[in-house]
Design an enzyme around this catalytic site. Sequence first.
Site, short mmCIF file in Angstrom:
data_model
loop_
_atom_site.label_atom_id
_atom_site.label_comp_id
_atom_site.label_asym_id
_atom_site.label_seq_id
_atom_site.Cartn_x
_atom_site.Cartn_y
_atom_site.Cartn_z
CE LYS A 62 7.86 1.81 7.55
NZ LYS A 62 6.45 2.19 7.42
CD GLN A 106 4.58 5.23 7.98
OE1 GLN A 106 5.26 4.60 7.16
NE2 GLN A 106 4.32 4.76 9.18
CG ASP A 129 2.56 -0.80 3.38
OD1 ASP A 129 3.32 -1.40 4.16
OD2 ASP A 129 2.23 0.38 3.52
#
Length: 296
Positions: A62, A106, A129
């Site tokens: 990422k 995460q 997200d």
Amino acid sequence: MDSPKTALADPKIIDGKDISQAVKGELALAVAEAIKGKTRNPGLAVVLVGDNPASKAYVKSKIAACKAVGIESFLIELPADTAQAVVAEKVKALNLDQKVDGILVQLPLPKQISSAAILALIDPAKDVDGLCAVNAGLLLQGADGLFPCTPLGVMRLLAHHDVALAGKNAVVVGRSHLVGKPLAMMLLQENATVTICHSKTANLPEVCRQADVLVAACGQAEMVKGSWVKPGAVVIDVGINRVESSDGKGRLVGDVAYNEAYEQARLITPVPGGVGPMTVAMLLSNTLKAFNSRIG
Ligand code: GUN
């Protein structure tokens, strides 16, 4: 079993690697445009708690992808035994940090930390997200917002191949917050007739055989068999599972029995190289979107 068919020039294969590269190319141009006259680039903060090797690898990719398109990244690494309150304070500080447009915590988090409680703290305007209740609600309403990256990536793959959705049967196997539920809403928004299947669904193979677009996101290696695929269907495999292989190294397979399904499908995503690369591309896209809404 035969070796998986490669994406090379096979028109049946949806090449997520290739399409994600194209999306990233477009994003690099869009970032360059968006920062004209601004004092900073878009910024993404990634919070990584613990040392789960898979999470570390995802985070690394990422961050590399951010760099490639002109997004600044901020990696916050915390030890595996970090208390929930410490992660919470970090997220609250990132909410207030003006250089940060997107916050990604995460997952999975170590077991002493409630993921739901941490995700609920993220400012919805920075929730790249798309997992907080506000963004989930906006998606349900068909309004604009920041939505989960993997489903967005799937929709992008379908659009790239001009897959018709209006009036078609779309079957999603899996009902996770991260993929199944939001993807079902996105398919519905495009006027597909959507069925969400799960572990309690009766006659699952029969339901899947009705699908013009069949999405497997159930987290079970090769669960969706070739005989479950209607001839001519579009098959999207969101799964990524490591299974044993004869050389002892293990190999990655999806939630679809690929070689069988390939024979039935009109279009199919491989694993790896299908949906996976799109998730990162859509994270970048969400970060740019957050930047534009916040700064614009
Ligand atoms: N872990 C695996 N996939 C994801 C994802 O899309 N977002 C976050 N935050 N964690 C993940």
